[in-house]
Design an enzyme around this catalytic site. Structure first.
Site, mmCIF file in Angstrom:
data_model
loop_
_atom_site.group_PDB
_atom_site.id
_atom_site.type_symbol
_atom_site.label_atom_id
_atom_site.label_comp_id
_atom_site.label_asym_id
_atom_site.label_seq_id
_atom_site.Cartn_x
_atom_site.Cartn_y
_atom_site.Cartn_z
ATOM 1 N N THR A 1 -13.691 -3.415 -8.156
ATOM 2 C CA THR A 1 -14.879 -3.377 -9.020
ATOM 3 C C THR A 1 -14.672 -2.338 -10.117
ATOM 4 O O THR A 1 -14.498 -1.150 -9.823
ATOM 5 C CB THR A 1 -16.119 -3.032 -8.172
ATOM 6 O OG1 THR A 1 -16.229 -4.033 -7.162
ATOM 7 C CG2 THR A 1 -17.380 -2.991 -9.011
ATOM 8 N N ASP B 1 0.857 -1.195 0.000
ATOM 9 C CA ASP B 1 0.000 0.000 0.000
ATOM 10 C C ASP B 1 0.889 1.240 0.000
ATOM 11 O O ASP B 1 1.988 1.216 0.559
ATOM 12 C CB ASP B 1 -0.903 -0.013 1.243
ATOM 13 C CG ASP B 1 -2.168 0.798 1.038
ATOM 14 O OD1 ASP B 1 -3.260 0.210 1.015
ATOM 15 O OD2 ASP B 1 -2.058 2.036 0.878
ATOM 16 N N GLY C 1 -26.790 1.224 2.263
ATOM 17 C CA GLY C 1 -25.669 2.168 2.230
ATOM 18 C C GLY C 1 -24.400 1.407 1.950
ATOM 19 O O GLY C 1 -24.438 0.333 1.344
ATOM 20 N N LEU D 1 -17.325 -10.026 -1.131
ATOM 21 C CA LEU D 1 -17.359 -10.067 0.337
ATOM 22 C C LEU D 1 -18.160 -8.911 0.909
ATOM 23 O O LEU D 1 -18.190 -7.817 0.364
ATOM 24 C CB LEU D 1 -15.943 -10.078 0.908
ATOM 25 C CG LEU D 1 -14.970 -8.953 0.565
ATOM 26 C CD1 LEU D 1 -15.115 -7.788 1.515
ATOM 27 C CD2 LEU D 1 -13.554 -9.500 0.606
ATOM 28 N N CYS E 1 -20.434 -0.135 -1.593
ATOM 29 C CA CYS E 1 -20.657 -0.851 -2.859
ATOM 30 C C CYS E 1 -21.982 -0.555 -3.542
ATOM 31 O O CYS E 1 -21.997 -0.074 -4.677
ATOM 32 C CB CYS E 1 -20.524 -2.346 -2.630
ATOM 33 S SG CYS E 1 -18.828 -2.830 -2.353
#
Ligand code: UDX
Length: 445
Positions: free
Chosen positions: A126, A35, A262, A158, A265
């Site tokens: 996504t 990261d 909410g 998930l 996603c």
């Protein structure tokens, strides 16, 4: 078939990247989490999870101790032996609903110089249909010298709050590929999960993710509309959902009526799919409605309170639950935000309690509302209780205690959390659930 231990790098250590990395280490692979956020990597290196997710931290610590899991900010170190590189960076949303792919494209450019011959790049983030091909081209353009590598689309499904269990026990794993040997290698990576694997084209895999989330969001908006109608005609949405859900073609899950969906996603993915449809000349009117219904659903709870009190000015309202769902501290697109803002606009004094999400809620709502340290502190002298997230702690509340604490025990339950028999038995509590008959105690107020 026994496990073939692989060297895997996961770029991005958010909810998806971290859960995926930890689970792949847990099933026996060698995993490097990478990261750009130095503070996050330092926290992870101490064995501490930057996000609240049940089961995550113990698995993180266990696998770090075993030597299966390592974290770094350096792509050079993290990708040194990587056979499979999983891209799990954030894909946030632009104002117009389209997807911001800058983190993904940035990661693709940056990883190119470190890519080894025959490695596989897996996109788990996504992304709109066609992105996989764009990323491939971008990597090719930034390779110092030509090498062979493959691209796979492997969307995640998930849920926050059960990310570890969903990753270790998935309903299905989608592997979208152009090339069958790369797809077989990714299938072998997941072999210890004994999951159903579906091989598709890259475009289909990318679309499966959007279609699944849009369908689930539509299911929720549909049941919320049924709930609103139930209130008008005197039916009970929980009975209706149970009756519907026993039909295997419909299925029992995602039929829980409430104050709307909410999270990171559903709101984003429905808008992105709508945008994708528009760009391709399709008018996806049904999805438009799913989104529009969800936009107004949280405010119906406030509307009920306005009907009940006529004027909410100066009323003290206790909010129980702030996160978008239980078992997470995530506040992204939480219905509580809209509800708190509307209540403030109407001149109420809002005090909120959430078992986990207070710190994150403060980043969104600041000091416009008060924050309590317990359910009971929030309820003290309140004119009304708004139940917004169905945390287990709230489901177990002894409703008889509510009566003594609140100025008037009036409950607006946005998640149908409370047992109506117990409420009925309480002499004074006035109760407004979603999609069910209100319980009124004539003569008290
Ligand atoms: C979702 C998808 O389920 C997951 O597959 C995807 O990869 C990421 O998005 P998540 O957002 O973590 O997961 O939570 P989920 O459990 O799906 O709930 C989303 C929202 O829908 C929450 O706000 C929840 O309260 C709401 N919801 C869910 C309902 O209102 N009713 C339901 O019946 C189910």
């Amino acid at each position: 078939m026994s496990l073939i231990k692989m060297n895997i790098a996961v770029i991005g250590t958010g909810y998806v990247g971290l859960s995926t990395g930890v689970c792949l280490a847990e099933i026996g692979h060698q995993v490097n989490g990478i990261d750009v956020d130095e503070a996050k990597i330092n926290e992870l290196l101490q064995g501490s999870s930057p996000i609240y997710e049940p089961e995550l931290e113990p698995l993180l610590q266990k696998n770090m101790k075993k030597g299966n899991l390592f974290f770094t900010t350096s792509l050079e170190i993290g990708l040194k032996d990587a056979e499979i590189i999983i891209l799990a960076v954030g894909t946030p949303q632009h104002e117009d609903g389209s997807v911001d792919l800058s983190y993904l494209f940035g990661a693709a450019k940056d990883l190119a110089p470190h890519l080894k011959n025959k490695s596989i790049v897996v996109i788990k983030s996504t992304v709109p249909v066609g992105t996989n091909h764009q990323v491939k081209k971008l990597i090719e353009d930034h390779l110092p010298h030509p090498i062979a590598f493959d691209m796979i689309s492997n969307p995640e499904f998930l849920r926050q709050g059960s990310a570890i269990s969903d990753t270790l026990h998935p309903d299905r794993i989608i592997i979208g590929s152009l090339e069958s040997s790369a797809a077989s290698k990714v299938e072998a990576m997941y072999q210890p999960l004994h999951a159903s694997i579906i091989h598709t084209s890259i475009e289909s895999a990318e679309m499966i993710k959007y279609a699944s989330n849009a369908f689930l969001a539509t299911k929720i908006s549909f049941i919320n509309q049924i709930a609103n109608l139930c209130e008008s005609v005197g039916a009970d949405v929980e009975d209706v959902a149970m009756g519907m859900g026993m039909d295997k073609r419909i299925g029992a899950t995602f039929l829980q009526a409430g104050i709307g969906y909410g999270g990171s996603c559903f709101p984003k993915d429905t808008k992105a799919l709508l945008h994708m449809a528009k760009q391709n000349g399709h008018h996806f009117s049904q999805l438009n409605e799913t989104i529009a219904i969800n936009d107004t659903q949280p405010l119906l709870l406030v509307k009920k309170a306005v009907n009940r009190f006529t004027d909410l000015k100066g009323k003290k309202i206790a909010l129980l639950g702030l996160s978008f769902k239980p078992e997470t501290d995530d506040m992204r697109e939480a219905p509580s935000i809209k509800i708190a803002q509307k209540l403030l606009e109407l001149g109420t004094v809002v005090t909120a309690y959430d078992p986990i999400a207070i710190d994150r809620a403060k980043q969104v709502l600041g000091n416009s509302i008060h924050y309590a340290n317990s359910v009971w502190e929030a309820l003290k002298d309140a004119d009304a209780l708004f139940l917004l997230t169905e945390w287990g702690e709230f489901k177990r509340i002894d409703v008889t205690r509510v009566t003594g604490l609140m100025k008037q025990p009036i409950i607006f339950d946005g998640r149908n959390c409370f047992d109506t028999d117990k409420i009925e038995a309480c002499e004074k509590i006035e109760y407004y659930p979603v999609g069910k008959k209100a319980i009124l105690k004539e003569g008290f107020y």
